[in-house]
Design a protein around this motif. Structure first.
Motif, short mmCIF file in Angstrom:
data_model
loop_
_atom_site.label_atom_id
_atom_site.label_comp_id
_atom_site.label_asym_id
_atom_site.label_seq_id
_atom_site.Cartn_x
_atom_site.Cartn_y
_atom_site.Cartn_z
N SER A 264 13.41 -9.22 -1.32
CA SER A 264 13.32 -10.27 -0.19
C SER A 264 14.42 -11.07 0.13
O SER A 264 15.09 -11.61 -1.05
CB SER A 264 11.88 -11.30 -0.64
OG SER A 264 11.63 -12.22 0.25
N ASN A 282 11.31 -8.63 4.29
CA ASN A 282 10.81 -8.03 2.75
C ASN A 282 10.73 -6.56 2.99
O ASN A 282 10.32 -6.06 4.00
CB ASN A 282 9.42 -8.61 2.73
CG ASN A 282 9.42 -10.33 2.75
OD1 ASN A 282 10.12 -10.84 1.94
ND2 ASN A 282 8.49 -10.80 3.70
N TYR A 283 11.08 -5.90 1.85
CA TYR A 283 10.96 -4.42 1.89
C TYR A 283 10.80 -3.96 0.32
O TYR A 283 11.17 -4.48 -0.52
CB TYR A 283 12.34 -3.77 2.25
CG TYR A 283 12.20 -2.26 2.24
CD1 TYR A 283 11.71 -1.59 3.35
CD2 TYR A 283 13.01 -1.48 1.31
CE1 TYR A 283 11.64 -0.26 3.38
CE2 TYR A 283 12.80 -0.15 1.35
CZ TYR A 283 12.26 0.46 2.35
OH TYR A 283 12.16 1.92 2.26
N ASP A 311 5.93 2.69 1.09
CA ASP A 311 6.82 1.76 1.49
C ASP A 311 6.37 1.01 2.60
O ASP A 311 5.49 1.14 3.31
CB ASP A 311 8.06 2.88 2.04
CG ASP A 311 8.88 3.54 1.01
OD1 ASP A 311 8.89 3.22 -0.03
OD2 ASP A 311 9.45 4.61 1.55
N TRP A 313 7.42 -2.96 4.92
CA TRP A 313 8.28 -3.83 5.19
C TRP A 313 7.59 -4.89 6.10
O TRP A 313 6.57 -4.69 6.73
CB TRP A 313 9.61 -3.17 5.98
CG TRP A 313 9.23 -2.68 7.39
CD1 TRP A 313 8.90 -1.50 7.46
CD2 TRP A 313 9.38 -3.42 8.79
NE1 TRP A 313 8.53 -1.30 9.01
CE2 TRP A 313 8.76 -2.47 9.50
CE3 TRP A 313 9.71 -4.81 8.96
CZ2 TRP A 313 8.80 -2.90 11.07
CZ3 TRP A 313 9.49 -5.01 10.25
CH2 TRP A 313 9.03 -4.02 11.34
N SER A 314 8.36 -6.12 6.08
CA SER A 314 7.76 -7.11 6.83
C SER A 314 8.94 -8.12 7.19
O SER A 314 9.88 -8.25 6.59
CB SER A 314 6.60 -8.01 6.22
OG SER A 314 7.11 -8.65 4.81
N SER A 336 4.52 -6.70 10.29
CA SER A 336 4.70 -5.97 8.93
C SER A 336 3.75 -4.85 9.17
O SER A 336 3.04 -4.42 9.93
CB SER A 336 3.64 -6.91 7.98
OG SER A 336 3.51 -6.53 6.69
#
Length: 399
Positions: A264, A282-283, A311, A313-314, A336
């Protein structure tokens, strides 16, 4: 602790003890008891402070593809996973709540080993003990309960993975859908900008009988570094965690685990003296419950019992702008998404988007009134989606 707050707090404690301050106790006797209580606080070298706020919300919601039952948490604030998808008709709902009101108590005690501080905080969100017919009663729940000593923190508070300053200022309880948002028990060490923590583990998986599983043998490990200055702050966070479960899958007892990670980048950058931009990126393959209010789980239990991590992300971007000393607005957008394996159910959430825009009037230092427009959309694996449109009005008195 101020004299007024000490008087109120100790007075409340005295009056709450009917055996000490009964109906037939004279005013002079009550004052003596009150002074004894205050002298006890002083002699213990402990200072106490308290505060909180009263928050009243009115929400008018429209769902494009179905409705939410009374008592659903999504009626109180925007919870992405509760947005109906694939319904035959839209619905409209009106809700009034005060359960997000909050109370906190802080203390600090000077000891021979240095200063020891404590913080405990409650609100009334998520725990119903009545209904809307008569009492609208809600049970208190712990938000924070921790102590600090030297460079150490022990107890429940925000996850070290979460840079709280990056959270947009929304009238909605949480706000941007893609935000990191997690409180849990932990042990944290802080030295300058470096933070290291071991935190309570919990595993959320698709394809099993439970959610969450509580079969972890390892804590969640978090490292974060903070950079700060007059320009604002930003942080880099890394998390490693075990995803584990014990269950009977297809008639076979299974005991499986996998290790995943999350990253993050988050912060708040000042724009002049009062305005700011807030952001998160974020990932990871084990973000799961740490983001989007657990709209996505961390992994899928496959037919052979193995865990396939997901996986995810967002991102969040928000602007806070002051129109004047007493008027301000916040604008936030978020997205997201999870790259789910083909084996998940077609009703599994795939993508969530949200947008917030508000106007807040700071009537006086403790009192604010505001309105907010909220839009959120949830898409599931088969391509169906549904959205929420909400207008929220809030009155808040901080004390």
């Amino acid at each position: 602790m101020t004299a007024r707050k000490a008087t109120y707090l100790c007075g409340a404690l005295v009056l709450a003890q009917a055996g000490i301050a009964g109906a037939d106790t004279t005013l002079e006797e009550r004052i003596i008891v009150l002074e004894e209580r205050m002298d006890g606080v002083k002699s213990g070298n402990t200072h106490i402070d308290f505060g909180g706020f009263i928050k009243a919300d009115t929400m008018m919601s429209k769902y494009s593809d179905g409705d939410l039952a009374a008592g659903s948490i999504g009626r109180d604030f925007m919870v992405p996973s509760t947005i109906p998808v694939g319904g035959e008709a839209s619905s409209e709902e009106l809700d009034f709540i005060a359960k997000q009101s909050r109370f906190w108590l802080k203390s600090e005690t000077m000891t021979s080993a240095g200063m020891v501080r404590g913080h405990i905080e409650i609100d009334f969100q998520t725990n119903d003990i009545g209904d809307e017919r008569i009492s609208n009663s809600y049970a208190p729940r712990i938000r924070h309960a921790y102590l600090t000593w030297d460079k150490w923190l022990f107890g429940q508070t925000w996850s070290t993975f979460f840079n709280v300053s990056a959270l947009p200022e929304t009238l909605d309880f949480v706000g941007a859908a893609g935000t990191v948002f997690e409180r849990q028990p932990q042990i944290r060490y802080t030295s300058g900008g470096l933070m290291l923590a071991v935190e309570n583990p919990s595993t959320t998986l698709y394809g099993g009988a439970q959610n969450p599983y509580d079969d972890n043998a390892m804590p969640d490990l978090v490292a974060r570094y903070n950079f700060a200055g007059d320009w604002g702050n930003f942080s880099i966070s890394a998390m490693g965690r075990e995803l584990a479960y014990q269950d009977t899958i297809g008639g076979v007892d299974q005991d499986e685990s996998e290790y995943g990670y999350g990253l993050s980048l988050a912060g708040r950058m000042m724009l002049g003296a009062m305005d700011d931009i807030r952001f998160q990126a974020n990932y990871g393959n084990a973000l799961g419950r740490y983001t989007t209010l657990n709209a996505f789980r961390s992994g899928q239990i496959e037919a052979d019992g193995s865990i396939e991590l997901i996986d995810q992300w967002s991102g969040v971007l928000a602007l806070r702008h002051h129109w004047s000393d007493r008027w301000r607005s916040n604008f936030a957008v978020s997205v997201s998404e999870a790259d789910n394996p083909d084996t998940v159910a077609v009703t599994t959430s795939k993508r969530v988007q949200s947008a917030h825009a508000n106007l807040i009037w700071q009537v006086a230092k403790p009192l604010s009134l505001g309105g907010e427009l909220i839009y959120a959309d949830r898409e599931i694996e088969n391509g169906d989606d549904g959205n929420l449109k909400r207008v929220q009005f809030t009155a808040k008195y901080a004390f």
